[in-house]
Design a protein around this motif. Structure first.
Motif, PDB file in Angstrom:
ATOM      1  N   UNK A 146       0.762  -1.035   0.020  1.00  0.00           N
ATOM      2  CA  UNK A 146      -0.016   0.075   0.048  1.00  0.00           C
ATOM      3  C   UNK A 146       0.836   1.242   0.012  1.00  0.00           C
ATOM      4  N   UNK A 147       1.837   1.306   0.699  1.00  0.00           N
ATOM      5  CA  UNK A 147       2.830   2.236   0.742  1.00  0.00           C
ATOM      6  C   UNK A 147       3.325   2.721  -0.596  1.00  0.00           C
ATOM      7  N   UNK A 148       4.142   1.516  -1.243  1.00  0.00           N
ATOM      8  CA  UNK A 148       4.516   1.673  -2.379  1.00  0.00           C
ATOM      9  C   UNK A 148       3.501   2.087  -3.246  1.00  0.00           C
ATOM     10  N   UNK A 149       2.458   1.534  -3.591  1.00  0.00           N
ATOM     11  CA  UNK A 149       1.257   2.129  -4.363  1.00  0.00           C
ATOM     12  C   UNK A 149       0.903   3.560  -4.116  1.00  0.00           C
ATOM     13  N   UNK A 150       1.006   3.988  -2.889  1.00  0.00           N
ATOM     14  CA  UNK A 150       0.744   5.424  -2.647  1.00  0.00           C
ATOM     15  C   UNK A 150       1.691   6.374  -3.116  1.00  0.00           C
ATOM     16  N   UNK A 151       3.034   5.691  -3.463  1.00  0.00           N
ATOM     17  CA  UNK A 151       3.818   6.768  -3.906  1.00  0.00           C
ATOM     18  C   UNK A 151       3.727   7.256  -5.439  1.00  0.00           C
ATOM     19  N   UNK A 152       2.743   6.452  -6.068  1.00  0.00           N
ATOM     20  CA  UNK A 152       2.545   6.750  -7.532  1.00  0.00           C
ATOM     21  C   UNK A 152       3.615   5.996  -8.435  1.00  0.00           C
ATOM     22  N   UNK A 153       5.077   6.217  -8.291  1.00  0.00           N
ATOM     23  CA  UNK A 153       5.781   5.737  -8.931  1.00  0.00           C
ATOM     24  C   UNK A 153       6.761   5.214  -7.972  1.00  0.00           C
ATOM     25  N   UNK A 154       6.988   3.973  -7.610  1.00  0.00           N
ATOM     26  CA  UNK A 154       7.969   3.404  -6.828  1.00  0.00           C
ATOM     27  C   UNK A 154       8.649   2.130  -7.443  1.00  0.00           C
ATOM     28  N   UNK A 155       9.816   1.905  -6.759  1.00  0.00           N
ATOM     29  CA  UNK A 155      10.684   0.863  -7.463  1.00  0.00           C
ATOM     30  C   UNK A 155      10.917   0.006  -6.021  1.00  0.00           C
ATOM     31  N   UNK A 156      11.141  -1.363  -6.683  1.00  0.00           N
ATOM     32  CA  UNK A 156      11.329  -2.392  -5.582  1.00  0.00           C
ATOM     33  C   UNK A 156      12.686  -3.138  -6.340  1.00  0.00           C
ATOM     34  N   UNK A 157      13.745  -3.093  -5.589  1.00  0.00           N
ATOM     35  CA  UNK A 157      14.913  -3.839  -5.985  1.00  0.00           C
ATOM     36  C   UNK A 157      15.308  -4.982  -5.024  1.00  0.00           C
ATOM     37  N   UNK A 158      15.351  -6.195  -5.731  1.00  0.00           N
ATOM     38  CA  UNK A 158      15.617  -7.387  -5.229  1.00  0.00           C
ATOM     39  C   UNK A 158      16.924  -8.045  -5.266  1.00  0.00           C
ATOM     40  N   UNK A 159      17.796  -8.192  -4.182  1.00  0.00           N
ATOM     41  CA  UNK A 159      19.083  -8.440  -4.527  1.00  0.00           C
ATOM     42  C   UNK A 159      19.494  -9.805  -4.555  1.00  0.00           C
ATOM     43  N   UNK A 160      19.797 -10.256  -5.880  1.00  0.00           N
ATOM     44  CA  UNK A 160      19.962 -11.950  -6.157  1.00  0.00           C
ATOM     45  C   UNK A 160      21.350 -12.096  -6.131  1.00  0.00           C
ATOM     46  N   UNK A 161      22.058 -13.143  -6.802  1.00  0.00           N
ATOM     47  CA  UNK A 161      23.272 -13.401  -6.816  1.00  0.00           C
ATOM     48  C   UNK A 161      23.628 -14.649  -8.118  1.00  0.00           C
ATOM     49  N   UNK A 162      24.734 -14.448  -8.649  1.00  0.00           N
ATOM     50  CA  UNK A 162      25.234 -15.448  -9.862  1.00  0.00           C
ATOM     51  C   UNK A 162      24.954 -16.756  -9.280  1.00  0.00           C
ATOM     52  N   UNK A 163      24.969 -17.122  -8.109  1.00  0.00           N
ATOM     53  CA  UNK A 163      24.622 -18.327  -7.819  1.00  0.00           C
ATOM     54  C   UNK A 163      23.268 -18.864  -7.891  1.00  0.00           C
ATOM     55  N   UNK A 164      22.412 -18.216  -8.218  1.00  0.00           N
ATOM     56  CA  UNK A 164      21.141 -18.697  -8.617  1.00  0.00           C
ATOM     57  C   UNK A 164      21.305 -19.658 -10.138  1.00  0.00           C
TER      58      UNK A 164
END
Length: 312
Positions: A146-164
């Motif tokens: 809800x907080x992300x949607x309220x921002x209008x334009x929000x970004x989520x960054x998920x840290x992965x790894x080459x190990x995937x």
């Protein structure tokens, strides 16, 4: 799957987070960075603060977080750097964090993680790496939706790894209740889950103006590698062809996804060295695996994750 031309930027593996935010004004933006008391989390938070964002360091140790916040404020001149407790392996802690959040959220960087730990289980019986790296961040992001949607334009960054690249998610035995525990397999699976979260999260949330991407920061010596012996580190470097980055360089891809105008409206992708990764080819040292971008696996993982959290 057919591969479109990956998105590229003027930046590269040696670019620092400070270079990414140069000329970018984040005044009025609010950001949360998990695991921001050490390693690349510190430099991610520092870059966002340097660009004028209000930054909350979501950390297990409030004391360490306070020291980091003071350092970031001193080096950036930004006094709007705050600290909040968050233990991603504890669903009650995640729920308390999301319940306490008030107002819009423009940037969420799911940076914290554990790597190749000895076999450890949460009170729910969940394997620790999957519980921390994926389920904790999944609960955090969905709780903050809800907080992300309220921002209008929000970004989520998920840290992965080459190990995937090593392993997909084993839906038949995610928590190693049947197969023998292998810390490398468990880590790889958790990092595949991180990419799948970006794929499905972006599909579900793009209509709310939220984009979700995954990032491989590169190889950085930090607290994350504390469970690896010197011999294991040497073997990892030798077999992976890694060149270690500084924390400032390691934070660059995360910060790029969080702030760059070049990434406006771009989501559901996996980036490394500040460019969108190509599909992994046999024998190559990088790229993104087909199993990590599989939309069916992504949708399945989302539902499995919802069910796990509901039963916690």
């Amino acid at each position: 799957m057919t591969e479109s031309t990956p998105l590229t930027t003027p930046f590269n593996a040696r670019t620092t987070a400070a270079e990414i935010v140069a000329g970018i004004d984040l005044a009025g933006h609010r950001a949360v960075v998990t695991g921001a008391a050490s390693g690349i989390g510190v430099e991610t938070a520092r870059a966002l603060a340097a660009a004028g964002a209000e930054v909350t360091l979501a950390v297990r140790s409030v004391e360490a977080g306070e020291r980091t916040a003071e350092d970031i404020s001193a080096t950036t001149g930004n006094k709007h750097v705050f600290v909040a407790p968050l233990d991603l392996a504890d669903q009650a802690s995640v729920a308390a964090f999301t319940a306490a959040w008030d107002g819009p959220l423009h940037i969420l960087v799911n940076n914290a993680g554990v790597m190749m730990t000895p076999e450890t289980r949460t009170p729910e019986g969940w394997e620790l790496q999957f519980a921390t790296n994926h389920l904790g961040h999944f609960a955090l992001a969905t709780g903050l939706h809800p907080a992300l949607a309220a921002a209008g334009r929000a970004r989520v960054v998920a840290l992965s790894s080459v190990a995937h690249l090593r392993n997909p998610v084993d839906f038949d035995d995610i928590h190693f209740r049947v197969r023998a525990y292998d810390p490398r397999v468990a880590y790889a699976q958790s990092k595949t889950a991180t990419v799948l979260f970006a794929v499905e999260g972006n599909r579900r949330w793009a209509g709310d103006g939220i984009t979700v991407n995954a990032a491989h920061p590169g190889a950085i010596l930090s607290n994350l590698t504390r469970h690896l012996s010197p011999a294991e580190l040497d073997r990892t470097v030798a077999t992976g062809g890694y060149v270690f980055k500084t924390p400032q360089q390691g934070a660059a891809t995360s910060v790029l996804l969080a702030v760059s105008p070049r990434l406006e409206g771009v989501g559901g992708r996996y980036f490394e060295d500040c460019d969108e990764a190509r599909r992994h080819a046999p024998g190559a040292s990088g790229g993104v695996a087909d199993h990590a971008l599989d939309p069916d696996a992504a949708a399945r993982l989302w539902q499995v994750s919802l069910d796990m959290i509901a039963s916690a």
